[in-house]
Design an enzyme around this catalytic site. Structure first.
Site, PDB file in Angstrom:
ATOM      1  CD  GLN A 157     -72.984  34.291 -18.821  1.00 30.14           C
ATOM      2  OE1 GLN A 157     -72.966  34.952 -19.874  1.00 30.14           O
ATOM      3  NE2 GLN A 157     -73.975  34.383 -17.958  1.00 30.14           N
ATOM      4  CB  SER A 169     -78.858  28.706 -20.878  1.00 34.37           C
ATOM      5  OG  SER A 169     -80.140  29.186 -20.635  1.00 34.37           O
ATOM      6  N   GLY A 170     -80.319  28.627 -23.945  1.00 35.17           N
ATOM      7  CA  GLY A 170     -80.671  29.367 -25.165  1.00 35.17           C
ATOM      8  C   GLY A 170     -80.668  30.877 -25.008  1.00 35.17           C
ATOM      9  CB  CYS A 172     -79.668  34.344  -9.768  1.00 37.28           C
ATOM     10  SG  CYS A 172     -79.228  33.802 -11.385  1.00 37.28           S
TER      11      CYS A 172
HETATM   12  N1  PLP Z   1     -74.640  29.101 -15.173  1.00 37.67           N
HETATM   13  C1  PLP Z   1     -74.186  30.343 -15.419  1.00 37.67           C
HETATM   14  C2  PLP Z   1     -72.708  30.582 -15.485  1.00 37.67           C
HETATM   15  C3  PLP Z   1     -75.088  31.390 -15.632  1.00 37.67           C
HETATM   16  O1  PLP Z   1     -74.624  32.618 -15.889  1.00 37.67           O
HETATM   17  C4  PLP Z   1     -76.480  31.121 -15.554  1.00 37.67           C
HETATM   18  C5  PLP Z   1     -77.449  32.220 -15.691  1.00 37.67           C
HETATM   19  O2  PLP Z   1     -77.160  33.371 -15.438  1.00 37.67           O
HETATM   20  C6  PLP Z   1     -76.902  29.802 -15.320  1.00 37.67           C
HETATM   21  C7  PLP Z   1     -75.948  28.819 -15.121  1.00 37.67           C
HETATM   22  C8  PLP Z   1     -78.354  29.442 -15.276  1.00 37.67           C
HETATM   23  O3  PLP Z   1     -78.933  29.550 -16.563  1.00 37.67           O
HETATM   24  P1  PLP Z   1     -80.509  29.492 -16.756  1.00 37.67           P
HETATM   25  O4  PLP Z   1     -80.982  30.907 -16.664  1.00 37.67           O
HETATM   26  O5  PLP Z   1     -80.726  28.923 -18.113  1.00 37.67           O
HETATM   27  O6  PLP Z   1     -81.061  28.633 -15.696  1.00 37.67           O
END
Ligand code: PLP
Length: 382
Positions: free
Chosen positions: A178, A198-199, A323
């Site tokens: 984030q 993450s992109g 999620c």
């Molecule tokens: N870590 C955090 C703090 C996140 O907010 C997220 C996604 O919401 C992730 C990891 C996972 O990212 P990705 O969607 O690229 O798997």
């Protein structure tokens, strides 16, 4: 007039035009395999390495320390599993408010015999550094903590934590999903050994993440059977996504100062909501958080119902981490913060981006006021 107001940017962001334009030629024109030795392959390899350099520049580290993955969930699983599967020590430290992609591997490695300490947070979402210091020992192999919480935006003091971790001799992994692209980072001079990103969280494409791995850090490979990603993650590289991530990194570097304006939009919105909606509160620390996030809760309101009504008005928010949406269980993060039960079910996350405008926030505010009033009146009548 109905408009679309997207306030779920911690879940994902809209791809920037510059990113889209950078990716397009890699889908059909420059389709070579970066491992091929002919001209088309060399062209692909050079675009791949340019993108690695752009990401390294954003993070202020060496290109050789950047590994491309499919998502940050993969990066987190790799960082934790890659360290623990080669570790000679058996203790790990994390927190109770981590993303499921950290909590999941922690639960897995605990079952394999590792001792896992899960640090708590206070009612503002802040970590207790004394608790961390007490938990660290010569048996600690890894500390894995997030930089900013995806639900509340609350920031952990990563530099201070890093100093404590280094003194103990453990490795330090940071889930910075984030934060990357929003706050300046200089990994060259930090105590961080591994960092996930993450992109799609900073206007790049989905399906591409990355892991920073400090040179000479011991880490088992993610996928074996190929020389790609310095021999540690085999498989033909996703060139369009990687090029998109590189473009997003360069763009983020140029636009980072604009997050101060986003913070002002967030603060104005939050102030009016807290002033004008009775029995409403902010979840998380007021100052120590990302400029893009406000997590608010309303007593006597069912967050899921409010979320759907806002959605009907074209306003897209989240009732927790994307999620876990769809589940009505209270968020583990809000539980760990000890949120008053009266406010547990009425919590909503509004997350802004560089695309968010004053008009968007005005529209969201007016609908929110009207809906909360309506649902509370209905609740009294029923
Ligand atoms: N870590 C955090 C703090 C996140 O907010 C997220 C996604 O919401 C992730 C990891 C996972 O990212 P990705 O969607 O690229 O798997």
């Amino acid at each position: 007039m109905k408009r679309e107001v997207y306030l779920d940017n911690n879940a994902t962001t809209r791809m920037a035009d510059e990113v889209y334009e950078a990716m397009m030629p890699c889908l059909q024109k420059f389709y070579g395999n970066p491992s091929s030795v002919h001209a088309l392959g060399r062209e692909a390899a050079s675009r791949l390495e340019k993108a690695r350099g752009q990401v390294a520049q954003l993070l202020d580290c060496c290109s050789e320390e950047i590994y491309f993955t499919s998502t940050a969930s993969e990066s987190n699983n790799w960082a934790i599993g890659g360290v623990l599967s080669t570790a000679k020590k058996n203790h790990v430290i994390t927190s109770r408010v981590e993303h499921p992609s950290v909590q999941g591997p922690m639960n897995f490695w605990e079952k394999q015999g590792f001792r896992v300490t899960r640090l708590g947070v206070n009612e503002k979402g802040l970590l207790d550094l004394d608790e961390l210091e007490k938990a660290l020992s010569s048996q600690t192999a890894l500390v894995s903590l997030m930089y900013a919480n995806n639900e509340t935006g609350v920031l952990f003091p990563i530099e201070k934590i890093g100093d404590l971790v280094k003194k103990s001799g453990a490795l330090f992994h940071v889930d910075a999903v984030q934060v990357v692209g929003k706050i300046p980072l200089s990994l060259k001079n930090s105590s961080i050994d591994l960092l996930s990103f993450s992109g799609h969280k900073f206007h790049g494409p989905k399906g591409i993440g990355g892991l920073f791995l400090r040179q000479d850090t011991r880490l088992n490979s993610m996928i074996r059977g190929g020389h790609q990603e310095f021999g540690r993650r085999a498989g033909t590289e996703a060139l369009p996504q990687i090029v998109g991530l590189g473009a997003a990194a360069s763009l983020a570097q140029r636009r980072m100062l604009r997050y101060a304006e986003v913070g002002e939009l967030r603060d104005d919105f939050e102030r009016s909501v807290l002033e004008e909606i009775p029995q409403s509160l902010r979840v998380g620390h007021e100052k120590n958080r990302l400029a893009t996030t406000t997590h608010l809760s309303f007593a006597k309101i069912e967050g899921a119902v409010l979320l759907h009504s806002l959605s009907k008005a074209g306003i897209y928010v989240s009732s927790g981490a994307a999620c876990s949406s769809g589940s009505l269980d209270p968020s583990p993060t809000l539980m760990a913060m000890g949120l008053d039960p009266e406010y547990l079910s009425g919590a909503l996350r509004f997350s802004l981006s560089l695309d968010t405008t004053k008009e968007d926030m005005e529209y969201a505010k007016n609908h929110l006021f009207a809906l909360v009033k309506k649902f509370r009146l209905l609740g009294e009548i029923c």
